[in-house]
Scaffold this active site. Structure first.
Site, mmCIF file in Angstrom:
data_model
loop_
_atom_site.group_PDB
_atom_site.id
_atom_site.type_symbol
_atom_site.label_atom_id
_atom_site.label_comp_id
_atom_site.label_asym_id
_atom_site.label_seq_id
_atom_site.Cartn_x
_atom_site.Cartn_y
_atom_site.Cartn_z
ATOM 1 N N VAL A 169 0.831 -1.197 0.000
ATOM 2 C CA VAL A 169 0.000 0.000 0.000
ATOM 3 C C VAL A 169 0.872 1.257 0.000
ATOM 4 O O VAL A 169 0.598 2.216 -0.729
ATOM 5 C CB VAL A 169 -0.987 -0.001 1.188
ATOM 6 C CG1 VAL A 169 -1.804 1.285 1.233
ATOM 7 C CG2 VAL A 169 -1.921 -1.207 1.113
ATOM 8 N N CYS A 170 1.941 1.248 0.769
ATOM 9 C CA CYS A 170 2.851 2.410 0.809
ATOM 10 C C CYS A 170 3.468 2.656 -0.564
ATOM 11 O O CYS A 170 3.572 3.801 -1.014
ATOM 12 C CB CYS A 170 3.943 2.215 1.852
ATOM 13 S SG CYS A 170 3.323 2.115 3.538
ATOM 14 N N HIS A 171 3.853 1.593 -1.236
ATOM 15 C CA HIS A 171 4.414 1.700 -2.579
ATOM 16 C C HIS A 171 3.413 2.375 -3.509
ATOM 17 O O HIS A 171 3.757 3.309 -4.245
ATOM 18 C CB HIS A 171 4.798 0.310 -3.102
ATOM 19 C CG HIS A 171 5.331 0.340 -4.489
ATOM 20 N ND1 HIS A 171 4.558 0.012 -5.579
ATOM 21 C CD2 HIS A 171 6.548 0.676 -4.975
ATOM 22 C CE1 HIS A 171 5.272 0.142 -6.672
ATOM 23 N NE2 HIS A 171 6.491 0.539 -6.333
#
Length: 152
Positions: A44-46
């Site tokens: 999700v951060c990516h």
């Protein structure tokens, strides 16, 4: 508890992916989009940081500075920024572990990482908007542009 809208943004100094100290108060006169995320190299951060790179940074007004923060080390941030072509600052809240995330009320003590908190800070250093999402839930990057347009 997160920092309230209308309150002064807690000042901090953290190192970016190049080891350069970055101080929030050095950006007075600009709007700052301060984005906390759990961990580099996670799914999700990516997606969120790629959306920042591809959709937000180029379209944001010139008086806006993006600062991202996680508990990852400077070395992890450098590897991730080099791999993904992130040119905005990835700030390390590694030690004291999560101190800045705590100051903003977005540190998950049980997991030892920041939640997905975003704070829009005006040129005077006052929080004008914020949103906090649970760790597994991505934020809407397009919403940042709407918020910044309303502040102009």
């Amino acid at each position: 508890m997160t920092v309230d809208v209308g309150s002064p943004a807690p000042d901090f100094e953290l190192k970016d992916q190049h080891g350069t100290p970055v101080k929030l108060s050095d950006h007075r006169g600009k709007k700052v989009v301060l984005i906390f995320y759990p961990l580099a190299f996670s799914g999700v951060c990516h997606g969120e940081l790629c959306a920042l790179r591809d959709e937000f940074v180029a379209r944001a007004p010139k008086d806006v500075q993006v600062l991202t923060v996680s508990v990852d080390s400077v070395f992890t941030h450098r590897a991730w920024a080099d791999q993904e072509g992130y040119t905005f600052p990835l700030l390390s809240d590694f030690w004291p572990h999560g101190e800045v995330a705590r100051a903003y009320g977005v540190f998950d003590e049980e997991k030892g990482i920041a939640t997905r908190g975003t704070f829009v800070i005006d040129g005077e250093g006052v929080v004008r908007w914020s949103v906090v999402n649970p760790i597994p839930q991505a934020r809407d990057i397009a919403e940042y542009l709407k918020v910044l347009a309303d502040l102009s």
